[in-house]
Motif scaffolding. Structure first.
Motif, PDB file in Angstrom:
ATOM      1  N   TYR A  50      -7.300 -71.345  11.709  1.00 31.11           N
ATOM      2  CA  TYR A  50      -8.471 -70.871  12.441  1.00 31.11           C
ATOM      3  C   TYR A  50      -9.714 -70.945  11.542  1.00 31.11           C
ATOM      4  O   TYR A  50     -10.783 -71.393  11.977  1.00 31.11           O
ATOM      5  CB  TYR A  50      -8.230 -69.432  12.913  1.00 31.11           C
ATOM      6  CG  TYR A  50      -9.044 -69.031  14.127  1.00 31.11           C
ATOM      7  CD1 TYR A  50     -10.367 -69.431  14.286  1.00 31.11           C
ATOM      8  CD2 TYR A  50      -8.492 -68.243  15.128  1.00 31.11           C
ATOM      9  CE1 TYR A  50     -11.106 -69.060  15.394  1.00 31.11           C
ATOM     10  CE2 TYR A  50      -9.214 -67.858  16.246  1.00 31.11           C
ATOM     11  CZ  TYR A  50     -10.531 -68.272  16.368  1.00 31.11           C
ATOM     12  OH  TYR A  50     -11.261 -67.906  17.468  1.00 31.11           O
ATOM     13  N   ASP A  92     -12.883 -62.987  26.016  1.00 29.35           N
ATOM     14  CA  ASP A  92     -12.393 -63.729  24.862  1.00 29.35           C
ATOM     15  C   ASP A  92     -11.873 -62.731  23.832  1.00 29.35           C
ATOM     16  O   ASP A  92     -12.607 -61.850  23.376  1.00 29.35           O
ATOM     17  CB  ASP A  92     -13.547 -64.553  24.273  1.00 29.35           C
ATOM     18  CG  ASP A  92     -13.109 -65.548  23.217  1.00 29.35           C
ATOM     19  OD1 ASP A  92     -12.009 -65.368  22.660  1.00 29.35           O
ATOM     20  OD2 ASP A  92     -13.862 -66.493  22.957  1.00 29.35           O
ATOM     21  N   ARG A 106     -11.305 -62.804  20.780  1.00 29.48           N
ATOM     22  CA  ARG A 106     -11.963 -62.711  19.485  1.00 29.48           C
ATOM     23  C   ARG A 106     -13.222 -61.851  19.540  1.00 29.48           C
ATOM     24  O   ARG A 106     -13.797 -61.512  18.505  1.00 29.48           O
ATOM     25  CB  ARG A 106     -12.309 -64.100  18.954  1.00 29.48           C
ATOM     26  CG  ARG A 106     -13.385 -64.853  19.712  1.00 29.48           C
ATOM     27  CD  ARG A 106     -13.595 -66.212  19.094  1.00 29.48           C
ATOM     28  NE  ARG A 106     -14.655 -66.970  19.753  1.00 29.48           N
ATOM     29  CZ  ARG A 106     -15.041 -68.188  19.376  1.00 29.48           C
ATOM     30  NH1 ARG A 106     -14.437 -68.773  18.351  1.00 29.48           N
ATOM     31  NH2 ARG A 106     -15.999 -68.822  20.001  1.00 29.48           N
ATOM     32  N   VAL A 165      -4.368 -63.710  17.634  1.00 26.98           N
ATOM     33  CA  VAL A 165      -4.652 -64.383  18.899  1.00 26.98           C
ATOM     34  C   VAL A 165      -3.944 -65.739  18.949  1.00 26.98           C
ATOM     35  O   VAL A 165      -3.524 -66.290  17.921  1.00 26.98           O
ATOM     36  CB  VAL A 165      -6.168 -64.617  19.096  1.00 26.98           C
ATOM     37  CG1 VAL A 165      -6.924 -63.302  19.149  1.00 26.98           C
ATOM     38  CG2 VAL A 165      -6.725 -65.524  17.990  1.00 26.98           C
ATOM     39  N   PRO A 222      -5.360 -69.124  19.620  1.00 25.46           N
ATOM     40  CA  PRO A 222      -6.736 -69.632  19.689  1.00 25.46           C
ATOM     41  C   PRO A 222      -6.967 -70.576  20.871  1.00 25.46           C
ATOM     42  O   PRO A 222      -6.105 -71.386  21.219  1.00 25.46           O
ATOM     43  CB  PRO A 222      -6.904 -70.377  18.363  1.00 25.46           C
ATOM     44  CG  PRO A 222      -5.842 -69.827  17.469  1.00 25.46           C
ATOM     45  CD  PRO A 222      -4.692 -69.496  18.367  1.00 25.46           C
ATOM     46  N   ASP A 251      -9.921 -67.273  23.366  1.00 32.98           N
ATOM     47  CA  ASP A 251      -8.696 -66.885  22.668  1.00 32.98           C
ATOM     48  C   ASP A 251      -7.933 -65.878  23.518  1.00 32.98           C
ATOM     49  O   ASP A 251      -8.536 -65.022  24.176  1.00 32.98           O
ATOM     50  CB  ASP A 251      -9.009 -66.252  21.319  1.00 32.98           C
ATOM     51  CG  ASP A 251      -9.658 -67.225  20.349  1.00 32.98           C
ATOM     52  OD1 ASP A 251      -9.672 -68.432  20.643  1.00 32.98           O
ATOM     53  OD2 ASP A 251     -10.151 -66.768  19.296  1.00 32.98           O
TER      54      ASP A 251
END
Length: 454
Positions: free
Chosen positions: A3, A145, A147, A253, A255, A305
């Motif tokens: 990531y 999301d 993230r 997560v 991604p 994510d």
């Protein structure tokens, strides 16, 4: 580590992407002297394509500002009905000064669209929502999301998804009709089953489109990957922590860029051909075709994510244990029992060419929902449609939506059962779509709804 490497690459490519965009304009702007150089159109097209391949794609907007209701253009405003850490329930509120249109809108059915949490944003269902708004009040789940969710918000499991759907259904009320597209068909069926088992109201209709109710049937490449790799393989190879510069830093997560890579890898030739056609459209000056390409890939390339717990739960529950069809799925202390659903009507929709959810996977819901009378069960196969065609594009608008609209209209009254002579588990007749409630009781119901603030 992957990531972080991806984010580093994205940061390094950003200046080159902007440079390519500016250079493309330098060779295409009518007031620029470079526009008149030989091959300038091809140079501009190549630079523009380079910009689009290297740029970062943000979450698009729904962008639905108006919709036509009974030949009247009405304004549409997005309103957040419920905000949860991992999802917002959005209502598309319609406004009009036309008293006839206003009364019609207040009397129309209420629909909850459960969007997939499978890599793309809920705006992928823009076409679905826009069509529904012509004849329905519409809510949609807008997943966040992962993230962007701080670790303080805690984990998010598949069971939490089910609980979210239950909360949204309770919030909207007994008049709700639920449409689930792709991935959410499984947790939506679980949520409604649990409501039925607990003696609570269930939606008037359930429309399930292109989802893996029983992923063992006609397995696709997506299904095979999930079934042939072990749980530990997914845990060790596709789960990463969010880098430091995001609100969800440190959260585990799956991604979005990995999911996007998987989507592209399924049909690389098709995407390569599409980008080359875009280049040719720019060279030819075909602005309409070029803009169509931009709109599609602005949506397709914008990914999110997924929480690791939710992703891994889905792999195990849906694609490895087949817990729903085997009757072994527990949410909390309760077993998921689709056979307990008795008052909702059920429509399943499958695309003939669907390469994500194979033939029969969604239709399997009928075998599980044995408590629903056969007169309230229907299935519709969409000829020539792939996965996206059943909820977006021409086939959705011309083939699928009329069937969905007819189905919702047909069973809009609570507890109403309309027998269909000589048919079981087949598609509804589109002729019912424009039908009005009949009889005094229905007229009273319509009048009562019209007085509500819709």
């Amino acid at each position: 580590m992957l990531y972080q490497l991806y984010e580093t690459q994205r940061a390094l490519m950003a200046p080159f992407s902007e440079f390519a965009s500016a250079s493309a304009k330098l060779y295409s702007h009518p007031l620029s002297p470079f526009t008149h150089l030989p091959m300038s159109q091809r140079v501009a097209a190549g630079l523009d394509l380079m910009h689009r391949l290297a740029k970062d794609y943000e979450k698009p907007e729904f962008g639905i500002k108006t919709v036509n209701v009974d030949n009247v253009d009405v304004a549409v405003q997005e309103q957040v009905a419920i905000e949860k850490p991992f999802c917002r329930l959005i209502r598309f509120k319609r406004f009009s000064d036309d008293p006839t249109a206003l009364m019609d809108m207040k009397a129309q059915p209420t629909v909850l669209v459960v969007a997939p949490l499978s890599g793309h944003h809920s705006t992928l269902l823009r076409d679905t929502v826009k069509s529904l708004l012509q004849h329905h009040k519409v809510y949609i789940t807008d997943w966040t999301d992962a993230r962007m969710v701080p670790t303080e918000a805690g984990p998010f499991h598949l069971d939490d998804y089910v609980n979210y759907v239950q909360e949204f259904i309770r919030h909207i009320g007994p008049e709700v009709h639920v449409i689930s597209v792709c991935q959410p068909t499984v947790p939506v069926l679980a949520a409604v089953s649990l409501l039925a088992s607990a003696g609570e109201f269930t939606p008037r209709t359930l429309t399930m489109m292109g989802g893996p109710i029983d992923a063992r049937r006609s397995p696709t490449a997506v299904n095979n990957l999930a079934m042939n790799k072990s749980y530990s393989w997914f845990e060790n190879n596709v789960i990463y922590r969010v880098p430091p510069h995001f609100p969800g830093a440190g959260r585990q997560v799956y991604p979005g860029f990995l999911q996007h890579t998987g989507f592209v890898a399924m049909n690389p030739d098709r995407h390569l051909s599409s980008h080359y056609d875009y280049f040719l459209d720019l060279v030819r000056g075909d602005d309409d075709s070029a803009e169509g390409h931009r709109q599609f890939y602005d949506e397709y390339n914008a990914v999110l994510d997924m929480p690791a717990e939710y992703y891994l739960d889905t792999i195990k529950t849906v694609f490895q244990d087949f817990a729903l069809v085997n009757g072994t799925w527990q949410v909390g202390d309760a077993f998921v029992r689709p056979q307990d659903i008795t008052t909702s009507a059920l429509l399943t929709v499958e695309g003939e060419l669907d390469d994500i959810s194979g033939a029969g996977q969604t239709r399997a819901a009928h075998e599980l929902c044995t408590g629903i009378p056969k007169t309230r069960q229907f299935h519709y196969d969409v000829a020539g449609a792939g996965h996206y065609g059943i909820f977006s594009g021409r086939r959705w608008r011309e083939k699928v939506y009329p069937e969905v609209r007819a189905f919702i209209q047909r069973f809009n009254e609570p507890g109403e059962i309309i027998a269909t002579p000589g048919t079981t588990a087949r598609k509804p007749r589109a002729a019912k779509a424009a039908g009005k409630p009949a009889g005094k009781a229905a007229a009273k119901t319509t009048s009562r709804r019209a007085r509500k603030n819709g």
